[in-house]
Write an enzyme that holds these catalytic residues in place. Structure first.
Site, mmCIF file in Angstrom:
data_model
loop_
_atom_site.group_PDB
_atom_site.id
_atom_site.type_symbol
_atom_site.label_atom_id
_atom_site.label_comp_id
_atom_site.label_asym_id
_atom_site.label_seq_id
_atom_site.Cartn_x
_atom_site.Cartn_y
_atom_site.Cartn_z
ATOM 1 N N ARG A 166 0.838 -1.222 0.000
ATOM 2 C CA ARG A 166 0.000 0.000 0.000
ATOM 3 C C ARG A 166 0.866 1.264 0.000
ATOM 4 O O ARG A 166 0.568 2.243 0.664
ATOM 5 C CB ARG A 166 -0.935 0.022 1.218
ATOM 6 C CG ARG A 166 -1.808 -1.179 1.386
ATOM 7 C CD ARG A 166 -2.927 -1.264 0.366
ATOM 8 N NE ARG A 166 -3.864 -2.322 0.727
ATOM 9 C CZ ARG A 166 -3.777 -3.572 0.297
ATOM 10 N NH1 ARG A 166 -2.795 -3.924 -0.516
ATOM 11 N NH2 ARG A 166 -4.663 -4.473 0.680
ATOM 12 N N SER A 240 -10.606 0.146 3.753
ATOM 13 C CA SER A 240 -9.772 -0.023 4.954
ATOM 14 C C SER A 240 -9.210 1.331 5.368
ATOM 15 O O SER A 240 -8.557 1.987 4.565
ATOM 16 C CB SER A 240 -8.603 -0.960 4.669
ATOM 17 O OG SER A 240 -9.074 -2.166 4.156
ATOM 18 N N GLU A 336 -4.288 4.293 6.223
ATOM 19 C CA GLU A 336 -4.102 4.082 4.786
ATOM 20 C C GLU A 336 -4.737 5.235 4.001
ATOM 21 O O GLU A 336 -4.233 5.660 2.963
ATOM 22 C CB GLU A 336 -4.773 2.754 4.400
ATOM 23 C CG GLU A 336 -4.635 2.416 2.944
ATOM 24 C CD GLU A 336 -5.278 1.082 2.591
ATOM 25 O OE1 GLU A 336 -4.925 0.053 3.193
ATOM 26 O OE2 GLU A 336 -6.145 1.084 1.700
HETATM 27 P P1 FAD Z 1 -8.690 9.286 -4.645
HETATM 28 O O1 FAD Z 1 -9.353 8.918 -3.377
HETATM 29 O O2 FAD Z 1 -9.342 10.310 -5.488
HETATM 30 O O3 FAD Z 1 -7.199 9.746 -4.335
HETATM 31 C C1 FAD Z 1 -6.395 8.996 -3.474
HETATM 32 C C2 FAD Z 1 -5.013 9.663 -3.404
HETATM 33 O O4 FAD Z 1 -4.371 9.601 -4.672
HETATM 34 C C3 FAD Z 1 -5.095 11.147 -3.065
HETATM 35 O O5 FAD Z 1 -3.960 11.476 -2.293
HETATM 36 C C4 FAD Z 1 -5.024 11.842 -4.426
HETATM 37 O O6 FAD Z 1 -4.497 13.140 -4.358
HETATM 38 C C5 FAD Z 1 -4.107 10.913 -5.186
HETATM 39 N N1 FAD Z 1 -4.400 10.852 -6.626
HETATM 40 C C6 FAD Z 1 -5.556 10.447 -7.199
HETATM 41 N N2 FAD Z 1 -5.439 10.452 -8.534
HETATM 42 C C7 FAD Z 1 -4.184 10.883 -8.808
HETATM 43 C C8 FAD Z 1 -3.450 11.123 -10.018
HETATM 44 N N3 FAD Z 1 -4.004 10.919 -11.226
HETATM 45 N N4 FAD Z 1 -2.183 11.572 -9.920
HETATM 46 C C9 FAD Z 1 -1.609 11.790 -8.719
HETATM 47 N N5 FAD Z 1 -2.251 11.593 -7.546
HETATM 48 C C10 FAD Z 1 -3.516 11.146 -7.592
HETATM 49 N N6 FAD Z 1 -7.804 -0.089 -1.957
HETATM 50 C C11 FAD Z 1 -7.035 -1.177 -2.183
HETATM 51 O O7 FAD Z 1 -5.809 -1.053 -2.367
HETATM 52 N N7 FAD Z 1 -7.571 -2.432 -2.169
HETATM 53 C C12 FAD Z 1 -8.875 -2.655 -1.974
HETATM 54 O O8 FAD Z 1 -9.309 -3.795 -1.997
HETATM 55 C C13 FAD Z 1 -9.718 -1.517 -1.744
HETATM 56 N N8 FAD Z 1 -11.028 -1.688 -1.472
HETATM 57 C C14 FAD Z 1 -11.824 -0.608 -1.234
HETATM 58 C C15 FAD Z 1 -13.183 -0.809 -0.981
HETATM 59 C C16 FAD Z 1 -14.015 0.273 -0.746
HETATM 60 C C17 FAD Z 1 -15.476 0.029 -0.472
HETATM 61 C C18 FAD Z 1 -13.491 1.586 -0.800
HETATM 62 C C19 FAD Z 1 -14.398 2.767 -0.604
HETATM 63 C C20 FAD Z 1 -12.141 1.797 -1.029
HETATM 64 C C21 FAD Z 1 -11.297 0.705 -1.245
HETATM 65 N N9 FAD Z 1 -9.915 0.862 -1.490
HETATM 66 C C22 FAD Z 1 -9.130 -0.231 -1.736
HETATM 67 C C23 FAD Z 1 -9.301 2.200 -1.491
HETATM 68 C C24 FAD Z 1 -9.411 2.929 -2.872
HETATM 69 O O9 FAD Z 1 -10.419 2.361 -3.650
HETATM 70 C C25 FAD Z 1 -8.107 2.884 -3.645
HETATM 71 O O10 FAD Z 1 -7.062 3.434 -2.899
HETATM 72 C C26 FAD Z 1 -8.202 3.618 -4.992
HETATM 73 O O11 FAD Z 1 -7.055 3.398 -5.764
HETATM 74 C C27 FAD Z 1 -8.424 5.111 -4.817
HETATM 75 O O12 FAD Z 1 -8.736 5.642 -6.083
HETATM 76 P P2 FAD Z 1 -9.431 7.048 -6.243
HETATM 77 O O13 FAD Z 1 -9.419 7.370 -7.701
HETATM 78 O O14 FAD Z 1 -10.733 7.062 -5.580
HETATM 79 O O15 FAD Z 1 -8.400 7.963 -5.489
HETATM 80 P P1 NAP Z 2 -10.074 -10.819 5.050
HETATM 81 O O1 NAP Z 2 -10.178 -11.791 3.928
HETATM 82 O O2 NAP Z 2 -11.094 -10.803 6.138
HETATM 83 O O3 NAP Z 2 -8.636 -10.913 5.704
HETATM 84 C C1 NAP Z 2 -8.244 -10.056 6.772
HETATM 85 C C2 NAP Z 2 -6.826 -9.617 6.543
HETATM 86 O O4 NAP Z 2 -5.987 -10.748 6.568
HETATM 87 C C3 NAP Z 2 -6.689 -8.973 5.202
HETATM 88 O O5 NAP Z 2 -6.426 -7.616 5.444
HETATM 89 C C4 NAP Z 2 -5.561 -9.685 4.495
HETATM 90 O O6 NAP Z 2 -4.439 -8.847 4.262
HETATM 91 C C5 NAP Z 2 -5.119 -10.761 5.466
HETATM 92 N N1 NAP Z 2 -5.192 -12.087 4.808
HETATM 93 C C6 NAP Z 2 -6.270 -12.903 4.696
HETATM 94 N N2 NAP Z 2 -5.933 -14.050 4.084
HETATM 95 C C7 NAP Z 2 -4.624 -13.956 3.794
HETATM 96 C C8 NAP Z 2 -3.699 -14.819 3.156
HETATM 97 N N3 NAP Z 2 -4.042 -16.026 2.706
HETATM 98 N N4 NAP Z 2 -2.419 -14.396 3.015
HETATM 99 C C9 NAP Z 2 -2.038 -13.198 3.447
HETATM 100 N N5 NAP Z 2 -2.877 -12.330 4.062
HETATM 101 C C10 NAP Z 2 -4.138 -12.709 4.247
HETATM 102 O O7 NAP Z 2 -10.027 -9.325 4.430
HETATM 103 P P2 NAP Z 2 -11.164 -8.420 3.844
HETATM 104 O O8 NAP Z 2 -11.278 -7.203 4.649
HETATM 105 O O9 NAP Z 2 -12.386 -9.211 3.511
HETATM 106 O O10 NAP Z 2 -10.492 -7.976 2.464
HETATM 107 C C11 NAP Z 2 -10.244 -8.912 1.454
HETATM 108 C C12 NAP Z 2 -9.185 -8.377 0.529
HETATM 109 O O11 NAP Z 2 -9.616 -7.132 -0.045
HETATM 110 C C13 NAP Z 2 -7.878 -8.083 1.251
HETATM 111 O O12 NAP Z 2 -6.821 -8.390 0.393
HETATM 112 C C14 NAP Z 2 -7.946 -6.588 1.497
HETATM 113 O O13 NAP Z 2 -6.674 -5.983 1.498
HETATM 114 C C15 NAP Z 2 -8.757 -6.078 0.308
HETATM 115 N N6 NAP Z 2 -9.513 -4.883 0.708
HETATM 116 C C16 NAP Z 2 -8.834 -3.723 0.821
HETATM 117 C C17 NAP Z 2 -9.497 -2.556 1.169
HETATM 118 C C18 NAP Z 2 -8.750 -1.259 1.221
HETATM 119 O O14 NAP Z 2 -9.390 -0.222 1.326
HETATM 120 N N7 NAP Z 2 -7.452 -1.263 1.165
HETATM 121 C C19 NAP Z 2 -10.851 -2.590 1.448
HETATM 122 C C20 NAP Z 2 -11.498 -3.792 1.364
HETATM 123 C C21 NAP Z 2 -10.817 -4.950 0.989
HETATM 124 P P3 NAP Z 2 -4.282 -7.872 2.994
HETATM 125 O O15 NAP Z 2 -5.187 -6.714 3.277
HETATM 126 O O16 NAP Z 2 -2.844 -7.487 3.047
HETATM 127 O O17 NAP Z 2 -4.647 -8.603 1.758
#
Ligand code: FAD
Ligand code: NAP
Length: 340
Positions: A166, A240, A336
């Site tokens: 991340r 998250s 995050e």
């Molecule tokens: P924004 O929220 O608009 O911006 C995020 C940051 O990036 C800000 O600092 C902004 O200034 C910067 N930015 C945006 N666009 C640009 C650009 N073109 N150039 C330079 N800087 C820029 N994230 C995960 O990694 N894994 C997941 O599984 C995941 N699940 C999610 C589930 C839900 C329900 C939600 C709401 C969010 C989740 N996220 C997850 C977080 C999010 O979706 C990601 O981080 C996504 O990439 C953000 O994209 P955005 O366009 O909305 O960015």
């Molecule tokens: P989950 O499956 O309930 O698992 C909880 C946590 O344990 C996750 O954060 C994941 O880490 C870790 N995990 C589970 N199984 C694993 C494995 N086999 N090996 C290594 N790590 C493991 O998680 P969840 O909330 O439902 O999310 C599922 C996936 O979607 C995850 O990968 C999560 O990162 C992603 N997600 C991300 C966001 C976001 O905003 N960043 C939001 C929703 C979901 P990791 O997070 O490192 O994968």
């Protein structure tokens, strides 16, 4: 053509937390010419600038006293291929999930585990988006970004992006210095399936999938996400709120004596990733609300805005969570979500 500048523009519908703040100036850019115009415009030379994609990873704690630039550059194109790969260039304003769907329709493998992540392509490198055992970096070739200070387009290869868990150079050393305009992905002709995450394997089994495919994996990921995560169009959230913390093996062993059920996943560097959601839940936060701000009832890692919470209230809640996790486990959670 003159760019359309909006003043005191509401960002409420442009951030998935649904926080009611406004931007002093707001501009949407659809091409490089418009980007150039914005950065040449004397009105904005001294203004702070915030780049916005889908607003799904930001928490606004106050009005933005500067210029918000919404990136809306569209276009997806197959730019090259070799024996094993397709190279697909996607412009920053494309919706990430639409890109994933495009790749699945064309049988370009590699993004399927990253289905249904909200937001735009341009933000995907920012935190090296990841889910279900895959990250952007696994399919990343290069990106193009507008150098804000020197006003030109610069290319970054994978090493230069310094991707981590991340993390990327754009979230750290080069923060606020670049506007990412496109991302080029290196996708596989022969899929390399990754279904190691328990929930994914179980879902595929429940779906009765006999022949694995990228489309089946994508469908399974979408099904799990839809069942577990709050939909931002119904309850404000940014996914998250915290990163999963990394600890040394010895720390994990120590913690296990007091908390035998603690969950730790081994990382390549020999350290262990703790599930932050579990730590927060153990501190009693799951499902709690303070005013309209709360911790989601199914996933403690997700903070939510039930109605009209202010960004500062969500930030306060996150501070309380960080403090209690630190007190109970001696682990410092890191946010995050990008705070503004
Ligand atoms: P924004 O929220 O608009 O911006 C995020 C940051 O990036 C800000 O600092 C902004 O200034 C910067 N930015 C945006 N666009 C640009 C650009 N073109 N150039 C330079 N800087 C820029 N994230 C995960 O990694 N894994 C997941 O599984 C995941 N699940 C999610 C589930 C839900 C329900 C939600 C709401 C969010 C989740 N996220 C997850 C977080 C999010 O979706 C990601 O981080 C996504 O990439 C953000 O994209 P955005 O366009 O909305 O960015
Ligand atoms: P989950 O499956 O309930 O698992 C909880 C946590 O344990 C996750 O954060 C994941 O880490 C870790 N995990 C589970 N199984 C694993 C494995 N086999 N090996 C290594 N790590 C493991 O998680 P969840 O909330 O439902 O999310 C599922 C996936 O979607 C995850 O990968 C999560 O990162 C992603 N997600 C991300 C966001 C976001 O905003 N960043 C939001 C929703 C979901 P990791 O997070 O490192 O994968």
């Amino acid at each position: 053509m003159a760019i359309n500048v909006r003043e005191d523009y509401s960002l409420k519908n442009l951030n998935t937390f649904g926080i009611d703040v406004s931007a002093r100036y707001f501009i949407e850019v659809s091409n490089l010419y418009e980007i150039n115009q914005v950065f040449e415009d004397s009105r904005f030379l001294k203004c702070s600038k915030l780049i916005l994609g889908g607003g799904s990873n930001v928490l606004f704690t106050k009005n933005v006293d500067g210029l918000v630039i919404k990136n809306a550059i569209k276009g997806i194109e197959l730019v090259d291929e070799d024996e094993e790969h397709y190279f697909v260039k996607a412009n920053a304003g494309e919706v990430w999930h639409q890109l994933v769907m495009y790749c699945i329709e064309h049988n370009y493998a590699g993004l399927e585990n990253l289905s249904l992540i909200p937001g735009c392509v341009g933000a995907s490198p920012m935190q090296n988006i990841g889910a279900y055992g895959m990250e952007l970096k696994d399919s990343f070739k290069e990106l193009e970004a507008w150098n804000i200070k020197d006003k030109f387009i610069q290319k970054f290869n994978k090493d230069e992006c310094k991707f981590g868990y991340r993390e990327s150079v754009f979230k750290r050393e080069l923060r606020d210095q670049y506007l990412i305009t496109s991302v080029t992905l290196k996708l596989n002709k022969k899929p390399n399936y990754n279904i190691n995450y328990g929930a994914l394997e179980k879902e595929l089994e429940a779906m009765g999938i006999q022949d694995l495919s990228i489309s089946a994996i994508s469908k399974a990921v979408c099904a799990i996400r839809n069942s577990k995560l709050p939909n931002p169009s119904e309850i404000g959230n940014a996914g998250s709120f915290f990163k999963n913390p990394e600890v040394k093996r010895s720390n994990l062993e120590d913690m296990k004596t007091e908390f035998p059920n603690i969950v730790g996943y081994e990382l390549e560097n020999g350290n262990f990733k703790l599930a932050a959601g579990w730590l927060i839940e153990q501190c009693g936060w799951k499902g709690k609300t303070i005013g309209d701000a709360g911790v989601h009832k199914l996933q403690a890692l997700v903070l939510v805005n039930y109605a009209n919470a202010r960004g500062s209230e969500l930030l306060d809640l996150s501070n309380q969570i960080i403090k209690s996790v630190n007190t109970k486990f001696g682990v410092e959670l890191e946010r995050e979500v990008n705070i503004y």
